[in-house]
Design an enzyme around this catalytic site. Structure first.
Site, PDB file in Angstrom:
ATOM      1  N   VAL A  37      58.139  95.932  -3.710  1.00 46.89           N
ATOM      2  CA  VAL A  37      56.842  95.875  -3.645  1.00 46.89           C
ATOM      3  C   VAL A  37      57.229  95.748  -1.522  1.00 46.89           C
ATOM      4  O   VAL A  37      57.540  95.297  -1.378  1.00 46.89           O
ATOM      5  CB  VAL A  37      55.719  94.422  -3.683  1.00 46.89           C
ATOM      6  CG1 VAL A  37      54.530  94.801  -2.667  1.00 46.89           C
ATOM      7  CG2 VAL A  37      55.397  94.749  -4.938  1.00 46.89           C
ATOM      8  N   ASP A 152      48.331  87.482 -18.303  1.00 54.49           N
ATOM      9  CA  ASP A 152      49.917  86.841 -16.915  1.00 54.49           C
ATOM     10  C   ASP A 152      48.999  85.985 -16.010  1.00 54.49           C
ATOM     11  O   ASP A 152      49.669  86.081 -15.486  1.00 54.49           O
ATOM     12  CB  ASP A 152      50.891  87.962 -17.214  1.00 54.49           C
ATOM     13  CG  ASP A 152      51.978  87.433 -16.512  1.00 54.49           C
ATOM     14  OD1 ASP A 152      52.065  86.654 -16.465  1.00 54.49           O
ATOM     15  OD2 ASP A 152      52.856  87.784 -15.590  1.00 54.49           O
TER      16      ASP A 152
END
Length: 442
Positions: A37, A152
């Protein structure tokens, strides 16, 4: 098979300009099991008011391969919910033929994990806990209303500002539209419900109620800076102590009776007995406090006082922890780097392989495609977003309605199992559990 971190499969794009010259990648923010990222400057924005985005770079796999199926599913499901104010927005995605770039909102504050471990603004701040946690609840409710289950949920996947507010739920890599699934062992052990861990179980478990369990762990993190246990299995001393005494958290952490009562409901061993998100939200707003008063702290245990004192003190600026996202799914951030005491040598992570390689996920059905598209749009993902359990459960043609699936009875622990485990441990089990929970920062 040796797992190669995705960072070794991707080039370093730092300093590069992509998206037809519009986005310049100016900073690397982190990496995970899926990709890297970057912080990206929108070169079309005015110099006096620059606009930034986060850009997630992924390796592009051939259409039909399991990796491509998982990527397509993540993008599809994320796009379905990204319009909500508390969910990270996907603006667009494109490919250069070898890589996929996903343009997302840039959140300068980082993630909730970093806020809890560094600045610790939630300590004895009931109003802020209410504001931030209800935003998390609203984000998850929005997903569940659309029959999307995250699977998650954890502070690393929740973005926020530096004060711990303005929540954005992120990372839908393990999300599913299947209400009841048999993909065991997915996610991070700290946050996994007991029924989602036990791979030896037969049948399936409720993804909705498993998300509720994870929300309870996140709330524990926010109000105490600690995890309740490492993993919800009988082998874990803290979890076993909780099963032997449901007020274990009340006696171990500096939390109020009201907070403890809510956590006990979220951690109910019978999944369907756990409260709905609406009920949790109502309970959160009605609570007067999540914390012990000064007078209660005076009479609290030494462990509770130590935890409260530690959580009250922000990390010195020179020691601030920058969340490091592991290249292996399911591993937790380094607690030593966060300033927390080092965990004991028994610390073990159960599921540390990337989902693409996980034995818990059978290969999805091979997707037939007339050709490769230039971008993974929502329409591209329509036919390639199913996991093994999605495929097997989609016979009815209604994968977005979990109520159509056969509901297997949730695995439950018999009182005799718990009693036998408790009696097989030394008499100082509770003291050992207290020592471990003192050292077990999130």
């Amino acid at each position: 098979m040796v797992h190669i971190p995705i960072t070794q499969l991707l080039p370093d794009f730092l300093g590069e300009t992509i998206d037809g010259g519009r986005l310049k990648l100016v900073q690397r923010l982190g990496s995970g099991a899926y990709g890297i990222v970057y912080k990206a400057l929108d070169t079309w924005s005015p110099p006096h008011k620059p606009v930034y985005f986060a850009v997630k770079c992924l390796k592009k796999y051939p259409v039909g391969e399991r990796e491509a199926v998982f990527q397509a599913r993540e993008l599809k499901l994320h796009k379905m919910v990204s319009g909500h104010s508390n969910i990270l927005t996907i603006h667009r995605d494109f490919t250069d033929g070898k890589h996929i770039f996903v343009v997302l909102d840039y959140c300068p504050g980082g993630d909730l994990f970093g806020v809890i471990t560094n600045t610790r603004p939630f300590h004895r701040n009931t109003m802020l806990v209410k504001e931030s946690f209800t935003q998390i609840l609203d984000a998850v409710q929005h997903c569940h209303d659309r029959h999307i289950f995250h699977r998650d949920l954890k502070p690393e996947n929740i973005l926020c500002d530096a004060e711990g507010n303005n929540i954005r739920l992120a990372d839908f890599g393990l999300s599913t539209q299947v209400g009841f699934c048999s993909d065991y062992g997915l996610g991070s052990p700290y946050y996994m419900s007991p029924e989602s861990i036990a791979a030896e179980q037969h049948g399936s478990y409720s993804c909705r109620h498993s998300d509720i369990w994870a929300l309870g762990v996140i709330l524990t993190n926010m109000i105490s800076g600690r995890n309740p246990w490492k993993v919800a299995k009988l082998e874990d001393e803290c979890y076993l102590s909780y099963l032997g005494n449901r007020d274990f958290l009340l006696n171990s952490l500096p939390i109020s009776k009201g907070a403890n009562n809510l956590l006990k409901q979220c951690f109910d061993l019978h999944p369907e007995a756990r409260p709905s998100i609406a009920q949790i939200r109502e309970a959160i707003l009605e609570l007067d406090t999540f914390f012990l008063t000064d007078e209660e702290l005076v009479h609290a245990s030494s462990a509770q006082r130590v935890i409260a004192q530690y959580y009250a003190t922000p990390t010195p600026e020179g020691e601030l922890f920058s969340p490091h996202h592991s290249d292996q799914e399911g591993t937790h951030c380094d607690p030593q780097a966060s300033g927390f005491p080092s965990p004991d040598p028994e610390e073990v992570y159960l599921y540390n392989t990337a989902p693409f390689d996980s034995p818990c996920l059978a290969p999805p059905a091979k997707i037939q495609s007339p050709g490769d598209s230039s971008s993974l749009s929502a329409s591209d993902a329509d036919s390639s977003s199913l996991s093994a359990s999605d495929v097997s459960s989609a016979v009815s043609g209604r994968i977005d309605h979990p109520s159509v699936f056969h509901r297997f009875p949730a695995p439950t622990l018999k009182a005799t199992q718990i009693s036998e485990k408790l009696t097989s441990h030394p008499r100082n089990l509770w003291k050992r559990a207290m020592r471990r929970i003192r050292a077990m920062g999130i």
